[in-house]
Design an enzyme around this catalytic site. Structure first.
Site: not given
Ligand code: ADP
Length: 159
Positions: A18, A42, A91, A129
């Site tokens: 990030h 989440k 990514r 994460s």
């Protein structure tokens, strides 16, 4: 014409990936608003307040970075901020699939929305994460993946 952009995310926790995207975006825009999404279902590692504090402290010395949070739809937040440029990080190819669908959906919700993708440095392309949360839960060492402030100054409270 590029002036202000929004970088939304959960940042639970903020990772070196990030940070890389944030540094790239803040070089491109006059102002970057990092905004923490707080309404997802989440399981969270860090509270909203901690996520905001970590971002604020990490980018304290970047005057063109603002840290904020939002609940609800990103397009509604964008309207409130009158800022329609969204930055997202990429990514891998699998990120692209998900991000592409989300960008099209957001544009369908408001056609002023333009999503800009920045590619992370390849050395961060394996960091997510969710994998950090998993390693942390299993008592692994996460310090090489996240800014120092997370492991040193503000230890995550073990549940
Ligand atoms: P969300 O839950 O909205 O996906 P995240 O905090 O996981 O929020 O991610 C926010 C943005 O940062 C997304 O665009 C994601 O693709 C990107 N991102 C996450 N990890 C990395 C990384 N290691 N390198 C580059 N971009 C990343």
């Amino acid at each position: 014409k590029l002036k202000i952009a929004i970088y939304p995310g959960s940042f639970d926790p903020l990772t070196n990936g990030h940070v890389d995207i944030i540094n790239r975006a803040s070089d491109l825009f006059n102002k970057l608003i990092i905004t923490v999404a707080t309404n997802n279902s989440k399981k969270c590692l860090l509270s909203k307040t901690k996520r905001l504090d970590i971002l604020k402290e990490t980018f304290l010395n970047n005057p063109n970075i603002e840290v904020d949070s939002f609940e609800g739809l990103l397009v509604d937040y964008a309207k409130r901020k009158r800022t329609f440029t969204i930055v997202r990080g990429l990514r891998t190819l699998s990120d692209f699939d998900y991000e592409f669908r989300m960008a099209i959906m957001n544009r369908n919700l408001d056609n002023r929305i333009e999503t800009i993708f920045l590619m992370t440095d390849e050395k961060y392309s394996h960091i997510s994460s969710s994998s950090i949360k998993e390693i942390y839960d299993l008592n692994g060492d996460i310090q090489q993946f996240v800014p120092q402030i997370i492991t040193k100054n503000k230890p995550i409270n073990r549940k």
